[in-house]
Design a protein around this motif. Structure first.
Motif, PDB file in Angstrom:
ATOM      1  N   TRP A 167      25.003  33.640  39.954  1.00 26.53           N
ATOM      2  CA  TRP A 167      25.885  33.385  38.812  1.00 26.53           C
ATOM      3  C   TRP A 167      26.225  34.680  38.090  1.00 26.53           C
ATOM      4  CZ3 TRP A 167      24.574  33.336  33.375  1.00 26.53           C
ATOM      5  CH2 TRP A 167      25.515  32.704  32.552  1.00 26.53           C
ATOM      6  N   ALA A 170      28.712  36.675  40.207  1.00 24.86           N
ATOM      7  CA  ALA A 170      30.052  36.110  40.032  1.00 24.86           C
ATOM      8  C   ALA A 170      30.643  36.547  38.696  1.00 24.86           C
ATOM      9  CB  ALA A 170      29.990  34.584  40.118  1.00 24.86           C
ATOM     10  N   GLU A 174      34.105  38.706  38.200  1.00 24.91           N
ATOM     11  CA  GLU A 174      35.200  38.274  37.329  1.00 24.91           C
ATOM     12  C   GLU A 174      35.475  39.323  36.255  1.00 24.91           C
ATOM     13  OE1 GLU A 174      36.719  34.226  35.083  1.00 24.91           O
ATOM     14  OE2 GLU A 174      34.565  34.476  35.457  1.00 24.91           O
ATOM     15  N   ASP A 178      37.465  41.314  40.188  1.00 24.21           N
ATOM     16  CA  ASP A 178      37.135  41.283  41.619  1.00 24.21           C
ATOM     17  C   ASP A 178      37.430  42.617  42.301  1.00 24.21           C
ATOM     18  OD1 ASP A 178      36.422  38.470  41.507  1.00 24.21           O
ATOM     19  OD2 ASP A 178      38.572  38.098  41.339  1.00 24.21           O
ATOM     20  N   LEU A 197      26.036  32.290  44.489  1.00 25.59           N
ATOM     21  CA  LEU A 197      27.238  33.083  44.242  1.00 25.59           C
ATOM     22  C   LEU A 197      28.484  32.337  44.688  1.00 25.59           C
ATOM     23  CD1 LEU A 197      28.940  35.616  43.673  1.00 25.59           C
ATOM     24  CD2 LEU A 197      28.193  36.516  45.899  1.00 25.59           C
ATOM     25  N   LEU A 201      31.527  31.314  42.226  1.00 24.50           N
ATOM     26  CA  LEU A 201      32.891  31.782  42.459  1.00 24.50           C
ATOM     27  C   LEU A 201      33.845  30.610  42.634  1.00 24.50           C
ATOM     28  CD1 LEU A 201      32.393  34.779  44.943  1.00 24.50           C
ATOM     29  CD2 LEU A 201      33.199  34.915  42.577  1.00 24.50           C
ATOM     30  N   ARG A 207      40.674  32.716  41.856  1.00 22.65           N
ATOM     31  CA  ARG A 207      39.576  33.445  42.491  1.00 22.65           C
ATOM     32  C   ARG A 207      40.022  34.017  43.824  1.00 22.65           C
ATOM     33  NH1 ARG A 207      37.792  30.643  46.802  1.00 22.65           N
ATOM     34  NH2 ARG A 207      38.052  28.370  46.893  1.00 22.65           N
ATOM     35  N   ILE A 210      36.528  33.308  49.547  1.00 29.00           N
ATOM     36  CA  ILE A 210      35.090  33.520  49.696  1.00 29.00           C
ATOM     37  C   ILE A 210      34.763  33.432  51.177  1.00 29.00           C
ATOM     38  CG2 ILE A 210      32.804  32.786  48.946  1.00 29.00           C
ATOM     39  CD1 ILE A 210      34.279  31.145  46.730  1.00 29.00           C
TER      40      ILE A 210
END
Length: 367
Positions: A167, A170, A174, A178, A197, A201, A207, A210
């Motif tokens: 967390w 991530a 952010e 990124d 993670l 995300l 976003r 991933i």
């Protein structure tokens, strides 16, 4: 849980060398408590603690993870996350029977020195620990945890500390937009930190893609999680689109995998974040790597930054909300395997050090 008293001693230089030792009941100093450890998790993250056990500058001083539960010039005692109950107390604010979640040695019992006692718990003020990261020294009363649910009990030590790390990563991504990357490459995608993670995300409205990087043997499992937009095996990294701007988060610290990613993406790799070192025996062969310098992620440092900016109450509220959403998924992500006693604890440690632990299983020990 057993009436037997034991601990596991580990060679600080050769972490594969470990043995069970008797741990006689110590005299309890005034202001101290002794806890009986009920349950703890054994994960690859614990191997990282062992690898960074000796002072390596990670804490900004001459201490390492061995300093939490062992004096200098003695065998290491590996830190683990779990639950315990106060079985003896010489502290009026922490009576016998108090149930705690926190950081304990791989043992049946532990002695702590509570300080800063409050409604949520306390901080261990054992002298050797006062200059170590405070996040590891905090013990929380189970009945005061806003996001504790009985049905999640066995998943807490398996996932909760690693979810926190995922967390926080991530949050860093952010915060850094990124690094301008179109995709985040998560190496060792089957690891529990990587799963945390990927989940965190995935909660963002905007976003990057991933992408889970994993071994061929774990590819089907990683794909079944439903948390990654794409799963790529390590031997297929060379077939990826090398022009797509990317950021890598490396959970295992395997230099061969890192070199493959760096040298394939080159300048399109905008960030390379190293989180763990569970592949402790993968020697760096000195291969030159293109792209950015690798940067170490240290979860306690990120926690302290956000607690300072948001305040402890808002930090806790944000984390609790995120955890509860993830905890609903946890039983679908992996099963729990319980083992009991010192021999089982030692076997579980050895399996994890040797990389033989099953990624699809959360391994918990009841001492």
């Amino acid at each position: 849980m057993t009436d037997q008293r034991w601990a596991i001693d580990i060679d600080r230089d050769q972490i594969a060398n470990a043995q069970i030792v008797a741990a006689p009941e110590p005299e309890l100093p005034e202001g101290a408590i002794e806890v009986t450890i009920e349950l703890y998790a054994m994960t690859a993250n614990n191997v990282t603690y062992a690898v960074f056990g000796k002072p390596l500058g990670l804490f900004g001083n001459d201490q390492g993870y061995w300093d939490f539960f062992a004096e200098r010039d003695t065998p290491g005692r590996l830190p683990v996350w779990g639950f315990a109950t106060v079985s003896r107390s010489h502290h009026d604010g922490v009576p016998e029977g108090t149930r705690l979640y926190g950081y304990f040695p791989m043992a049946s019992h532990a002695v702590l020195m509570p300080g800063r006692v409050g409604p949520h718990g306390f901080t261990d003020m054992t002298p050797r620990r006062t200059t170590l990261p405070v996040i590891y020294n905090q013990y929380q009363r189970i009945d005061a945890l806003g996001d504790y649910r009985a049905q999640d009990h066995d998943y807490w030590p398996v996932f909760r500390p690693l979810f926190l790390t995922g967390w926080l990563i991530a949050d860093l991504l952010e915060d850094e937009s990124d690094y301008g990357a179109q995709q985040v490459l998560v190496a060792s995608a089957s690891s529990k930190t990587a799963i945390g993670l990927a989940y965190a995300l995935g909660q963002r409205s905007a976003r990057p893609r991933i992408v889970g990087l994993t071994s061929a043997g774990n590819a089907a499992y990683v794909g079944s999680l439903g948390l990654y937009d794409e799963v790529v095996t390590y031997d297929a990294i060379g077939a990826m689109d090398a022009g797509k701007t990317s950021a890598m988060v490396d959970m295992a610290g395997n230099p061969q995998v890192a070199a493959s990613v760096h040298n394939h993406f080159g300048d399109a790799l905008k960030a390379s974040i190293v989180v763990g070192k569970s592949h402790w025996d993968s020697a760096d062969d000195g291969t030159a790597m293109a792209g950015p310098a690798r940067q170490m992620f240290f979860a306690p440092g990120r926690s302290e930054k956000r607690i300072g900016e948001w305040g402890p109450d808002q930090f806790r509220q944000k984390l609790e909300a995120a955890w509860l959403g993830f905890a609903d998924l946890a039983p679908r992500l992996l099963g729990i395997e319980k083992r009991a006693g010192a021999d089982a604890a030692l076997a579980a440690y050895r399996e994890t050090v040797e990389g033989k632990a099953d990624a699809k299983t959360g391994l918990v020990i009841t001492p």
